[in-house]
Design a protein around this motif. Structure first.
Motif, PDB file in Angstrom:
ATOM      1  N   LYS A 154       0.879  -1.170   0.000  1.00  0.00           N
ATOM      2  CA  LYS A 154       0.000   0.000   0.000  1.00  0.00           C
ATOM      3  C   LYS A 154       0.914   1.217   0.000  1.00  0.00           C
ATOM      4  O   LYS A 154       1.531   1.536   1.006  1.00  0.00           O
ATOM      5  N   ARG A 155       1.022   1.854  -1.128  1.00  0.00           N
ATOM      6  CA  ARG A 155       1.952   2.975  -1.270  1.00  0.00           C
ATOM      7  C   ARG A 155       1.278   4.077  -2.073  1.00  0.00           C
ATOM      8  O   ARG A 155       1.200   4.003  -3.296  1.00  0.00           O
ATOM      9  N   GLY A 156       0.768   5.084  -1.368  1.00  0.00           N
ATOM     10  CA  GLY A 156       0.052   6.139  -2.049  1.00  0.00           C
ATOM     11  C   GLY A 156      -1.199   5.595  -2.719  1.00  0.00           C
ATOM     12  O   GLY A 156      -2.027   4.940  -2.090  1.00  0.00           O
ATOM     13  N   ALA A 157      -1.333   5.843  -4.025  1.00  0.00           N
ATOM     14  CA  ALA A 157      -2.500   5.373  -4.773  1.00  0.00           C
ATOM     15  C   ALA A 157      -2.372   3.919  -5.213  1.00  0.00           C
ATOM     16  O   ALA A 157      -3.332   3.342  -5.733  1.00  0.00           O
ATOM     17  N   LEU A 158      -1.206   3.312  -5.004  1.00  0.00           N
ATOM     18  CA  LEU A 158      -0.940   1.961  -5.493  1.00  0.00           C
ATOM     19  C   LEU A 158      -1.213   0.913  -4.423  1.00  0.00           C
ATOM     20  O   LEU A 158      -0.826   1.068  -3.262  1.00  0.00           O
ATOM     21  N   ALA A 198      -4.950 -19.196  -7.769  1.00  0.00           N
ATOM     22  CA  ALA A 198      -4.032 -18.222  -7.187  1.00  0.00           C
ATOM     23  C   ALA A 198      -3.976 -17.021  -8.120  1.00  0.00           C
ATOM     24  O   ALA A 198      -3.978 -17.179  -9.346  1.00  0.00           O
ATOM     25  N   ARG A 199      -3.940 -15.815  -7.542  1.00  0.00           N
ATOM     26  CA  ARG A 199      -3.891 -14.618  -8.378  1.00  0.00           C
ATOM     27  C   ARG A 199      -3.052 -13.532  -7.718  1.00  0.00           C
ATOM     28  O   ARG A 199      -2.890 -13.492  -6.496  1.00  0.00           O
ATOM     29  N   LEU A 200      -2.516 -12.653  -8.568  1.00  0.00           N
ATOM     30  CA  LEU A 200      -1.750 -11.494  -8.140  1.00  0.00           C
ATOM     31  C   LEU A 200      -2.355 -10.286  -8.822  1.00  0.00           C
ATOM     32  O   LEU A 200      -2.605 -10.318 -10.040  1.00  0.00           O
ATOM     33  N   GLY A 201      -2.614  -9.230  -8.059  1.00  0.00           N
ATOM     34  CA  GLY A 201      -3.258  -8.061  -8.635  1.00  0.00           C
ATOM     35  C   GLY A 201      -2.635  -6.760  -8.177  1.00  0.00           C
ATOM     36  O   GLY A 201      -2.042  -6.670  -7.101  1.00  0.00           O
ATOM     37  N   ALA A 202      -2.786  -5.733  -9.008  1.00  0.00           N
ATOM     38  CA  ALA A 202      -2.316  -4.389  -8.675  1.00  0.00           C
ATOM     39  C   ALA A 202      -3.386  -3.393  -9.100  1.00  0.00           C
ATOM     40  O   ALA A 202      -4.056  -3.575 -10.119  1.00  0.00           O
ATOM     41  N   GLY A 203      -3.556  -2.344  -8.303  1.00  0.00           N
ATOM     42  CA  GLY A 203      -4.556  -1.347  -8.632  1.00  0.00           C
ATOM     43  C   GLY A 203      -4.115   0.053  -8.226  1.00  0.00           C
ATOM     44  O   GLY A 203      -3.292   0.217  -7.323  1.00  0.00           O
ATOM     45  N   VAL A 204      -4.649   1.040  -8.906  1.00  0.00           N
ATOM     46  CA  VAL A 204      -4.413   2.442  -8.565  1.00  0.00           C
ATOM     47  C   VAL A 204      -5.760   3.156  -8.576  1.00  0.00           C
ATOM     48  O   VAL A 204      -6.689   2.771  -9.297  1.00  0.00           O
ATOM     49  N   SER A 205      -5.871   4.205  -7.782  1.00  0.00           N
ATOM     50  CA  SER A 205      -7.105   4.986  -7.745  1.00  0.00           C
ATOM     51  C   SER A 205      -6.768   6.408  -7.340  1.00  0.00           C
ATOM     52  O   SER A 205      -5.715   6.678  -6.747  1.00  0.00           O
ATOM     53  N   GLY A 206      -7.664   7.319  -7.663  1.00  0.00           N
ATOM     54  CA  GLY A 206      -7.423   8.708  -7.306  1.00  0.00           C
ATOM     55  C   GLY A 206      -8.564   9.608  -7.717  1.00  0.00           C
ATOM     56  O   GLY A 206      -9.645   9.135  -8.102  1.00  0.00           O
ATOM     57  N   THR A 207      -8.316  10.898  -7.661  1.00  0.00           N
ATOM     58  CA  THR A 207      -9.297  11.910  -8.044  1.00  0.00           C
ATOM     59  C   THR A 207      -8.637  12.895  -9.000  1.00  0.00           C
ATOM     60  O   THR A 207      -7.532  13.383  -8.739  1.00  0.00           O
ATOM     61  N   ARG A 208      -9.299  13.147 -10.111  1.00  0.00           N
ATOM     62  CA  ARG A 208      -8.772  14.081 -11.104  1.00  0.00           C
ATOM     63  C   ARG A 208      -9.872  15.064 -11.476  1.00  0.00           C
ATOM     64  O   ARG A 208     -10.947  14.653 -11.922  1.00  0.00           O
ATOM     65  N   SER A 236     -13.242  14.286 -10.032  1.00  0.00           N
ATOM     66  CA  SER A 236     -13.893  13.017 -10.375  1.00  0.00           C
ATOM     67  C   SER A 236     -13.010  11.848  -9.960  1.00  0.00           C
ATOM     68  O   SER A 236     -11.793  11.852 -10.210  1.00  0.00           O
ATOM     69  N   ASP A 237     -13.605  10.840  -9.339  1.00  0.00           N
ATOM     70  CA  ASP A 237     -12.864   9.657  -8.929  1.00  0.00           C
ATOM     71  C   ASP A 237     -12.600   8.737 -10.116  1.00  0.00           C
ATOM     72  O   ASP A 237     -13.372   8.706 -11.085  1.00  0.00           O
ATOM     73  N   TRP A 238     -11.525   7.978 -10.032  1.00  0.00           N
ATOM     74  CA  TRP A 238     -11.190   7.002 -11.065  1.00  0.00           C
ATOM     75  C   TRP A 238     -10.414   5.862 -10.431  1.00  0.00           C
ATOM     76  O   TRP A 238      -9.885   5.976  -9.321  1.00  0.00           O
ATOM     77  N   PHE A 239     -10.336   4.720 -11.125  1.00  0.00           N
ATOM     78  CA  PHE A 239      -9.539   3.585 -10.666  1.00  0.00           C
ATOM     79  C   PHE A 239      -9.142   2.723 -11.856  1.00  0.00           C
ATOM     80  O   PHE A 239      -9.781   2.754 -12.912  1.00  0.00           O
ATOM     81  N   GLY A 240      -8.081   1.953 -11.674  1.00  0.00           N
ATOM     82  CA  GLY A 240      -7.649   0.991 -12.675  1.00  0.00           C
ATOM     83  C   GLY A 240      -6.999  -0.185 -11.989  1.00  0.00           C
ATOM     84  O   GLY A 240      -6.429  -0.048 -10.898  1.00  0.00           O
ATOM     85  N   GLU A 249      -5.264 -20.035 -17.400  1.00  0.00           N
ATOM     86  CA  GLU A 249      -4.510 -18.823 -17.073  1.00  0.00           C
ATOM     87  C   GLU A 249      -5.357 -17.645 -17.515  1.00  0.00           C
ATOM     88  O   GLU A 249      -5.935 -17.660 -18.601  1.00  0.00           O
ATOM     89  N   ARG A 250      -5.420 -16.611 -16.691  1.00  0.00           N
ATOM     90  CA  ARG A 250      -6.363 -15.527 -16.923  1.00  0.00           C
ATOM     91  C   ARG A 250      -5.724 -14.164 -16.627  1.00  0.00           C
ATOM     92  O   ARG A 250      -5.005 -14.018 -15.642  1.00  0.00           O
ATOM     93  N   VAL A 251      -6.012 -13.185 -17.473  1.00  0.00           N
ATOM     94  CA  VAL A 251      -5.605 -11.797 -17.250  1.00  0.00           C
ATOM     95  C   VAL A 251      -6.866 -10.938 -17.274  1.00  0.00           C
ATOM     96  O   VAL A 251      -7.709 -11.072 -18.179  1.00  0.00           O
ATOM     97  N   GLU A 252      -7.004 -10.063 -16.293  1.00  0.00           N
ATOM     98  CA  GLU A 252      -8.152  -9.162 -16.213  1.00  0.00           C
ATOM     99  C   GLU A 252      -7.647  -7.723 -16.091  1.00  0.00           C
ATOM    100  O   GLU A 252      -6.813  -7.431 -15.240  1.00  0.00           O
ATOM    101  N   LEU A 253      -8.165  -6.851 -16.931  1.00  0.00           N
ATOM    102  CA  LEU A 253      -7.845  -5.431 -16.893  1.00  0.00           C
ATOM    103  C   LEU A 253      -9.134  -4.652 -16.673  1.00  0.00           C
ATOM    104  O   LEU A 253     -10.167  -4.977 -17.281  1.00  0.00           O
ATOM    105  N   GLY A 254      -9.103  -3.639 -15.827  1.00  0.00           N
ATOM    106  CA  GLY A 254     -10.301  -2.853 -15.579  1.00  0.00           C
ATOM    107  C   GLY A 254      -9.982  -1.392 -15.364  1.00  0.00           C
ATOM    108  O   GLY A 254      -8.917  -1.040 -14.839  1.00  0.00           O
ATOM    109  N   PHE A 255     -10.910  -0.527 -15.779  1.00  0.00           N
ATOM    110  CA  PHE A 255     -10.752   0.907 -15.579  1.00  0.00           C
ATOM    111  C   PHE A 255     -12.123   1.530 -15.370  1.00  0.00           C
ATOM    112  O   PHE A 255     -13.094   1.182 -16.061  1.00  0.00           O
ATOM    113  N   GLY A 256     -12.227   2.432 -14.399  1.00  0.00           N
ATOM    114  CA  GLY A 256     -13.478   3.133 -14.138  1.00  0.00           C
ATOM    115  C   GLY A 256     -13.242   4.615 -13.976  1.00  0.00           C
ATOM    116  O   GLY A 256     -12.242   5.046 -13.393  1.00  0.00           O
ATOM    117  N   GLN A 257     -14.166   5.434 -14.481  1.00  0.00           N
ATOM    118  CA  GLN A 257     -14.062   6.884 -14.421  1.00  0.00           C
ATOM    119  C   GLN A 257     -15.420   7.466 -14.061  1.00  0.00           C
ATOM    120  O   GLN A 257     -16.437   7.136 -14.687  1.00  0.00           O
TER     121      GLN A 257
END
Length: 229
Positions: A92-96, A124-134, A137-141, A157-165
Motif C-alpha cells: 500500500k503505497r500512495g495510490a498503489l 491463485a492470483r496477483l493483482g495491482a490497482g491504482v485509484s485517485g481523483t482528477r 472526479s474519482d477514477w480507478f484501474g 490462465e487468466r488476465v483481467e484489466l479494468g478501468f473506471g471513471q
C-alpha cells in the motif's frame, strides 16, 4: 456435448471490478447479486451469482462466490460453481495497492469446458490497482493475473484489466477486458462495458459483455446490485 456447451457459457466473467486487488478494512463487508441474460452460439442462457467479501484484518480479506448458469431450452447443459479465497495485501503505497489471493474452486461454472474442470481445484492470483481523483472526479484501474487448476486435467490462465471513471457525480463508466487460455486449447477474450451508479452504500450497475475472439460467439447483458456494510 454437455461439457462443450457448459464451457462455452461458463467461462467466468465477473461483475464490474469484482476481482480487483483492494482489501476491506477489518469488520467491513461487501455483497453483490448479479443476473445476466446471455446468448451463446444462438442459444439463450441465464447466469446468476452471489459474491461477497469480508475484512478479517487490515491486510486480510475473505471472499466467496456461488454461481449458476441455466439453459431454459437445454436443461442438460445447466451448471453451477463455487469459489472461496483469501486475499492478502502486499503493498500500500500512495495510490498503489498490490495483493495476492488464493483459495479453492469447484464446479463447471467456474472451470468451463473439458473433462476435469468440474472437479475441486485451486486458484491463485496477483493483482495491482491504482485509484485517485482528477478534476473532482474519482477514477480507478487494476490488473489481475490468475492461474486455476482443477485436478490434473484442467488448467486456466487468466488476465483481467479494468478501468473506471466518474463521469458525473456518483456515476461511473467502467470497462473490463478478460483474456483466458488453458488446457485443450481453451481460449476466451471478452470485453465488458457498463454504467455504475453509487448511492450511499449501494451500487447499481448495468453492463454489456461480448466475446470478441475465441472459438465461440457470446454476448450478454448483466445487471447487479451491491451493498457495502
Amino acid at each position: 456435448m454437455k461439457r462443450l456447451w457448459v464451457g462455452i457459457a461458463a467461462c467466468t466473467t465477473g461483475p464490474l471490478a469484482e476481482a480487483a486487488p483492494w482489501v476491506r478494512a477489518s469488520g467491513e463487508g461487501y455483497g453483490r447479486l448479479a443476473a445476466a441474460d446471455e446468448r451463446v452460439e444462438g442459444i439463450d442462457a441465464q447466469r446468476y451469482d452471489a459474491y461477497g467479501e469480508y475484512g478479517l484484518s487490515e491486510n486480510w480479506t475473505l471472499t466467496g462466490k456461488a454461481e449458476i448458469v441455466t439453459f431454459p431450452d437445454n436443461t442438460d447443459f445447466n451448471a453451477e460453481g463455487y469459489r472461496a479465497t483469501i486475499r492478502r495485501s502486499l503493498i500500500k503505497r500512495g495510490a498503489l495497492v498490490v495483493s495476492a489471493e488464493a483459495g479453492a474452486v469447484y464446479g463447471e461454472a467456474i472451470g468451463g469446458a473439458n473433462t476435469g474442470c468440474e472437479d475441486l481445484g485451486g486458484e491463485a492470483r496477483l493483482g495491482a490497482g491504482v485509484s485517485g481523483t482528477r478534476r473532482g472526479s474519482d477514477w480507478f484501474g487494476h490488473v489481475d493475473v490468475a492461474v486455476r487448476q482443477h485436478g490434473g486435467a484442467c488448467q486456466r490462465e487468466r488476465v483481467e484489466l479494468g478501468f473506471g471513471q466518474e463521469v458525473v457525480k456518483n456515476v461511473f463508466v467502467v470497462s473490463q477486458y478478460f483474456a483466458e487460455r488453458g488446457s485443450d486449447d481453451a481460449r476466451s477474450d471478452k470485453i465488458e462495458t457498463g454504467i455504475l451508479y453509487r448511492r450511499g452504500r449501494l451500487d447499481w450497475s448495468l453492463s454489456y459483455r461480448e466475446e470478441r475472439s475465441g472459438r465461440f460467439s457470446e454476448s450478454g447483458v448483466v445487471a447487479s446490485l451491491a451493498v457495502r456494510f
